[in-house]
Write a protein that holds these residues in place. Structure first.
Motif, PDB file in Angstrom:
ATOM      1  N   LYS A   1       0.636  -1.162  -0.029  1.00 22.76           N
ATOM      2  CA  LYS A   1      -0.042   0.008   0.203  1.00 22.76           C
ATOM      3  C   LYS A   1       0.873   1.238  -0.173  1.00 22.76           C
ATOM      4  O   LYS A   1       0.298   2.274   0.134  1.00 22.76           O
ATOM      5  CB  LYS A   1      -0.801   0.113   1.227  1.00 22.76           C
ATOM      6  CG  LYS A   1      -1.901  -1.043   1.294  1.00 22.76           C
ATOM      7  CD  LYS A   1      -2.599  -1.003   2.382  1.00 22.76           C
ATOM      8  CE  LYS A   1      -3.784  -2.315   2.502  1.00 22.76           C
ATOM      9  NZ  LYS A   1      -5.004  -2.210   1.686  1.00 22.76           N
TER      10      LYS A   1
ATOM     11  N   ILE B   1       2.495   2.675   2.471  1.00 20.58           N
ATOM     12  CA  ILE B   1       2.044   3.387   3.627  1.00 20.58           C
ATOM     13  C   ILE B   1       3.322   3.062   4.835  1.00 20.58           C
ATOM     14  O   ILE B   1       3.374   1.591   4.834  1.00 20.58           O
ATOM     15  CB  ILE B   1       0.676   3.155   4.207  1.00 20.58           C
ATOM     16  CG1 ILE B   1      -0.347   3.702   3.152  1.00 20.58           C
ATOM     17  CG2 ILE B   1       0.636   3.785   5.406  1.00 20.58           C
ATOM     18  CD1 ILE B   1      -1.733   3.163   3.458  1.00 20.58           C
TER      19      ILE B   1
ATOM     20  N   GLU C   1      -1.339  11.889  -2.900  1.00 19.90           N
ATOM     21  CA  GLU C   1      -0.858  10.665  -3.822  1.00 19.90           C
ATOM     22  C   GLU C   1      -1.483   9.617  -3.758  1.00 19.90           C
ATOM     23  O   GLU C   1      -1.177   8.480  -4.258  1.00 19.90           O
ATOM     24  CB  GLU C   1       0.644  10.858  -3.247  1.00 19.90           C
ATOM     25  CG  GLU C   1       1.629  11.910  -3.360  1.00 19.90           C
ATOM     26  CD  GLU C   1       2.947  11.970  -2.918  1.00 19.90           C
ATOM     27  OE1 GLU C   1       3.268  10.871  -2.257  1.00 19.90           O
ATOM     28  OE2 GLU C   1       3.667  12.906  -2.923  1.00 19.90           O
ATOM     29  N   LYS C   2      -2.670   9.617  -2.975  1.00 21.49           N
ATOM     30  CA  LYS C   2      -3.451   8.178  -3.062  1.00 21.49           C
ATOM     31  C   LYS C   2      -4.690   8.431  -3.724  1.00 21.49           C
ATOM     32  O   LYS C   2      -5.459   9.431  -3.485  1.00 21.49           O
ATOM     33  CB  LYS C   2      -3.590   7.761  -1.692  1.00 21.49           C
ATOM     34  CG  LYS C   2      -2.538   7.865  -0.731  1.00 21.49           C
ATOM     35  CD  LYS C   2      -1.697   6.679  -1.016  1.00 21.49           C
ATOM     36  CE  LYS C   2      -0.607   6.092  -0.161  1.00 21.49           C
ATOM     37  NZ  LYS C   2       0.223   5.070  -0.587  1.00 21.49           N
ATOM     38  N   THR C   3      -5.160   7.466  -4.575  1.00 22.38           N
ATOM     39  CA  THR C   3      -6.535   7.527  -4.972  1.00 22.38           C
ATOM     40  C   THR C   3      -7.709   7.228  -4.366  1.00 22.38           C
ATOM     41  O   THR C   3      -8.563   7.530  -4.535  1.00 22.38           O
ATOM     42  CB  THR C   3      -6.694   6.603  -6.552  1.00 22.38           C
ATOM     43  OG1 THR C   3      -6.292   5.194  -6.182  1.00 22.38           O
ATOM     44  CG2 THR C   3      -5.429   7.054  -7.626  1.00 22.38           C
TER      45      THR C   3
ATOM     46  N   ILE D   1      -7.282   6.382   2.864  1.00 21.90           N
ATOM     47  CA  ILE D   1      -7.004   5.537   4.034  1.00 21.90           C
ATOM     48  C   ILE D   1      -7.411   5.503   5.429  1.00 21.90           C
ATOM     49  O   ILE D   1      -7.818   6.592   5.825  1.00 21.90           O
ATOM     50  CB  ILE D   1      -5.284   6.020   4.159  1.00 21.90           C
ATOM     51  CG1 ILE D   1      -4.581   6.103   2.885  1.00 21.90           C
ATOM     52  CG2 ILE D   1      -4.528   5.023   5.130  1.00 21.90           C
ATOM     53  CD1 ILE D   1      -3.217   7.000   2.816  1.00 21.90           C
TER      54      ILE D   1
ATOM     55  N   ILE E   1       2.682   9.252   5.855  1.00 22.47           N
ATOM     56  CA  ILE E   1       1.869   9.599   4.630  1.00 22.47           C
ATOM     57  C   ILE E   1       2.198  10.890   4.198  1.00 22.47           C
ATOM     58  O   ILE E   1       1.655  11.755   4.895  1.00 22.47           O
ATOM     59  CB  ILE E   1       0.432   9.211   4.984  1.00 22.47           C
ATOM     60  CG1 ILE E   1       0.424   7.757   5.919  1.00 22.47           C
ATOM     61  CG2 ILE E   1      -0.318   9.313   3.910  1.00 22.47           C
ATOM     62  CD1 ILE E   1      -1.251   7.450   6.372  1.00 22.47           C
TER      63      ILE E   1
END
Length: 176
Positions: free
Chosen positions: A71, A73, A100-102, A105, A120
């Motif tokens: 992931k 992370i 930066e994450k679609t 979290i 993160i």
């Protein structure tokens, strides 16, 4: 002179602990409580004249390497009360949005309080849950703290920074 109640309690605790230790030793060496040896494998050794060994907790996040690989992370250390969770699976989660994450979290919080150190990057919003939550973030060498609104989205990091600088989430602390 009669034995005081506090001393009686301490004596009972010591006897109880000795009984549990004996049962554990019998189970470890025979395979079943009160039974005969089941195999001729390795034997257990007594530590420091029969005293139980000690376990040292370093608070490292379990399977952190696997989570980093899958992931991306970084989960470092925590007390086990804040854990990575599947966002699909529930309500009452801390939800984190990072540029930066679609996907979001999510973290589950249990118990009266918890803490987790992590990394993160580019976090810009966090949705709180029923806990009182604060987060620490860094931008360059500067550290900033944000109080997260319960059950609502809170702008953090670049969304709350007048210069729009990218912030890294480095710690979550929650309590009831």
């Amino acid at each position: 002179m009669p034995v005081k109640p506090r001393r009686r309690r301490l004596a009972r605790r010591a006897l109880g602990a000795a009984a549990v230790g004996t049962l554990a030793w019998v189970t470890a060496t025979t395979g079943v409580p009160g039974g005969a040896p089941q195999h001729s494998g390795p034997t257990t050794a007594l530590v420091a004249d029969g005293a139980p060994g000690s376990a040292v907790e370093d608070f490292s996040y379990p399977q952190a390497d696997k989570i980093l690989a899958e992931k991306n992370i970084v989960l470092k250390r925590g007390d086990g009360h804040i854990t990575l969770a599947d966002c699909v699976g529930g309500t009452g989660l801390l939800e984190i949005m990072a540029r930066e994450k679609t996907d979001k979290i999510c973290f589950k919080v249990v118990g009266d309080s918890g803490w987790l150190t992590l990394e993160i990057p580019a976090v810009y919003a966090i949705r709180g849950n029923d806990y009182t939550t604060a987060v620490d973030m860094t931008v360059g060498t500067e550290e900033k703290s944000f109080d997260i609104t319960k059950n609502a989205w809170t702008p953090v990091g670049e969304a709350a920074d007048t210069e729009g600088r990218e912030h890294m989430l480095v710690e979550i602390r929650s309590s009831k």
